[in-house]
Motif scaffolding. Structure first.
Motif, short mmCIF file in Angstrom:
data_model
loop_
_atom_site.label_atom_id
_atom_site.label_comp_id
_atom_site.label_asym_id
_atom_site.label_seq_id
_atom_site.Cartn_x
_atom_site.Cartn_y
_atom_site.Cartn_z
N ASP A 212 -10.89 -10.78 21.32
CA ASP A 212 -9.57 -10.27 22.10
C ASP A 212 -8.95 -11.72 21.95
N ASP A 213 -9.64 -12.75 22.51
CA ASP A 213 -8.65 -13.57 22.86
C ASP A 213 -8.33 -14.31 22.03
N VAL A 214 -8.33 -14.34 20.66
CA VAL A 214 -8.14 -14.81 18.84
C VAL A 214 -7.29 -13.84 17.86
N MET A 215 -7.65 -12.39 18.52
CA MET A 215 -7.26 -11.46 18.00
C MET A 215 -5.85 -11.49 17.50
N PRO A 216 -5.05 -11.21 16.27
CA PRO A 216 -3.77 -11.02 16.86
C PRO A 216 -3.35 -10.08 17.32
N PRO A 217 -1.38 -10.30 17.49
CA PRO A 217 -1.18 -8.41 18.32
C PRO A 217 -1.47 -7.69 17.34
N GLU A 218 -1.54 -6.71 17.84
CA GLU A 218 -1.82 -5.19 17.39
C GLU A 218 -0.53 -5.16 17.56
N PRO A 219 -0.32 -4.16 16.04
CA PRO A 219 1.00 -3.91 15.30
C PRO A 219 1.38 -2.95 16.12
N ALA A 220 3.12 -2.58 16.24
CA ALA A 220 3.95 -1.44 16.95
C ALA A 220 2.83 -0.50 15.56
N ARG A 221 3.20 0.95 16.99
CA ARG A 221 2.59 2.37 16.17
C ARG A 221 3.53 2.41 14.90
N ALA A 222 4.33 2.23 14.32
CA ALA A 222 5.22 1.94 13.50
C ALA A 222 4.48 1.37 11.88
N ASP A 223 4.67 0.01 12.50
CA ASP A 223 3.61 -0.47 11.17
C ASP A 223 2.22 -0.05 10.89
N ARG A 224 1.43 0.15 12.40
CA ARG A 224 0.44 0.92 12.00
C ARG A 224 -0.08 2.40 10.97
N ALA A 225 1.43 3.19 11.26
CA ALA A 225 1.67 4.23 9.95
C ALA A 225 2.15 3.65 8.88
N LEU A 226 2.86 2.70 8.92
CA LEU A 226 3.30 2.81 6.93
C LEU A 226 1.52 1.43 6.65
N LEU A 227 0.91 1.04 7.48
CA LEU A 227 0.05 0.31 6.99
C LEU A 227 -1.61 1.88 5.87
N ALA A 228 -1.28 2.09 6.89
CA ALA A 228 -2.22 3.63 6.55
C ALA A 228 -1.30 3.79 5.74
N ALA A 229 -0.07 4.58 5.41
CA ALA A 229 0.43 5.42 3.94
C ALA A 229 0.25 4.36 2.90
N VAL A 230 0.36 2.34 3.53
CA VAL A 230 0.29 2.41 1.84
C VAL A 230 -1.21 1.60 1.57
N ARG A 231 -2.14 1.96 2.55
CA ARG A 231 -3.72 2.10 2.03
C ARG A 231 -4.08 3.67 1.51
N ALA A 232 -3.49 4.55 1.53
CA ALA A 232 -3.49 6.09 0.73
C ALA A 232 -2.51 5.72 0.09
N TYR A 233 -1.90 5.21 -0.59
CA TYR A 233 -0.70 5.43 -1.63
C TYR A 233 -2.15 4.10 -2.79
N VAL A 234 -2.90 2.98 -2.50
CA VAL A 234 -3.26 2.10 -3.41
C VAL A 234 -4.60 2.96 -3.67
N GLU A 235 -5.29 3.86 -2.59
CA GLU A 235 -6.42 4.60 -2.96
C GLU A 235 -6.30 5.77 -4.29
N GLU A 236 -4.72 6.13 -4.02
CA GLU A 236 -4.16 7.02 -5.33
C GLU A 236 -3.46 6.90 -6.81
N HIS A 237 -3.84 4.79 -6.75
CA HIS A 237 -3.05 4.36 -7.31
C HIS A 237 -4.16 3.77 -8.60
N LEU A 238 -5.47 3.31 -7.74
CA LEU A 238 -5.91 2.30 -8.24
C LEU A 238 -6.12 2.17 -9.73
N ALA A 239 -5.77 3.39 -10.42
CA ALA A 239 -5.84 3.50 -12.12
C ALA A 239 -4.90 2.95 -12.69
#
Length: 332
Positions: A212-239
């Protein structure tokens, strides 16, 4: 490869995490993919094993218990050890583990992250969901060596999904001190009862506190939602061969700089994440039944690579073997 594609023998039902007991002090070896896989299952949890080369697969595990804490040293040849979603469902043993690299190099992935370890570094992971280890001896050495600490009753309040697959530096700071202590404990001859699980509990508290001491700051809720959306987009467009940071940023109405900042605490850049997911998708396709019927150029295009040559170079760099050899071994 051959280890993951072979039929899995039936075995007696595994105990649940609450029923599991650590094994008595023992050192055992195995030769061959299936015996090695079964040995890992006896000491830890069920895993699939993908050898990195065609040679014989040999390995050794030495384990002993201090109460509910298991201390192990694992040595073997270059390979990937995979805890698939199916294995996590069928094998209900839930452990928290620390893997401390003693010799060689290693990459561990879980919860959408991965990190590289050098000798002395360690990482946390949990067995109730998929994870992957890639381990290589390097430097002409015959084997790598990994020290594994396994907590059979890790508790339910750990924020371990935030801590998994993150490199803990074994050379400096609090994690460096703790790495040396963990290594000394595994190499010692300490064994036996642990009344009240005091050693296991206090050591686990130190491990999670240091992480926990060396962890980067936890992202804000909006950032977590954007990160999840980016990952889903990547999965859909890998081809799509045009899938790159600029295209991903444009699709989500953010700048490329904002996108890179979003991935700053994720252990890998956007481009590396896309490349890793393309290679993982390709590996999955090559291991499927009927994969021999698809030309490698077709597999490459399905996964976003412009041609078979570029695909082959990237696959070999990541997994230590060619796509065609991987497909042959997976189908054997």
């Amino acid at each position: 490869m051959a280890g993951s594609a072979a039929a899995r023998p039936r075995r007696a039902a595994r105990p649940t995490a609450s029923e599991a007991r650590m094994p008595i002090p023992t050192t055992t070896g195995a030769t061959g993919v299936r015996p090695w896989r079964e040995l890992l299952g006896e000491h830890f949890v069920d895993l699939d094993v993908d050898p990195a080369a065609d040679g014989p697969v040999t390995g050794e595990v030495a384990s002993r218990a201090v109460g509910s804490l298991q201390l192990s040293r694992v040595r073997s040849v270059d390979q990937r050890a995979l805890r698939t979603a199916g294995l996590a469902r069928s094998d209900e043993r839930r452990y928290l583990q620390v893997g401390l690299l003693e010799a060689g190099s290693a990459r561990v992935g879980q919860d959408g992250r991965e990190c590289w370890l050098r000798p002395g570094d360690y990482a946390l992971y949990e067995t109730d969901r998929p994870f992957a280890w890639e381990l290589r001896a390097g430097g002409g050495a015959p084997a790598w060596s990994l020290l594994v600490l396994t907590w059979s009753r890790p508790g339910s309040a750990l924020p371990a999904d935030r801590l998994t697959a993150r490199r803990m530096d074994g050379r400096r700071g609090l994690t460096g001190v703790l790495a040396r202590m963990l290594g000394d404990l595994v190499r010692s001859d300490v064994a036996g009862d642990d009344p009240g699980d005091r050693v296991a509990g206090e050591l686990l508290g130190l491990v999670t506190a240091a992480a926990d001491d060396v962890m980067p700051p936890e992202p804000a809720r909006a950032d977590r939602a954007l990160l999840a959306a980016v990952r889903a987009y990547v999965e859909e467009h890998l081809a799509d061969p045009a899938l790159d940071p600029r295209a991903i940023a444009a699709a989500h109405f953010v700048s490329v700089r904002q996108l890179h900042r979003l991935f700053a605490g994720e252990e890998e850049t956007v481009a590396r994440y896309v490349r890793r997911r393309r290679l993982e998708r390709a590996r999955e396709e090559l291991a499927r039944r009927g994969a021999r019927d698809a030309p490698l150029a077709v597999v490459a295009r399905r996964c976003g690579f412009p041609d078979a040559t570029v695909f082959g170079r990237a696959f070999r760099a990541a997994y230590g073997t060619t796509p065609s050899r991987y497909r042959d071994l997976a189908g054997s």
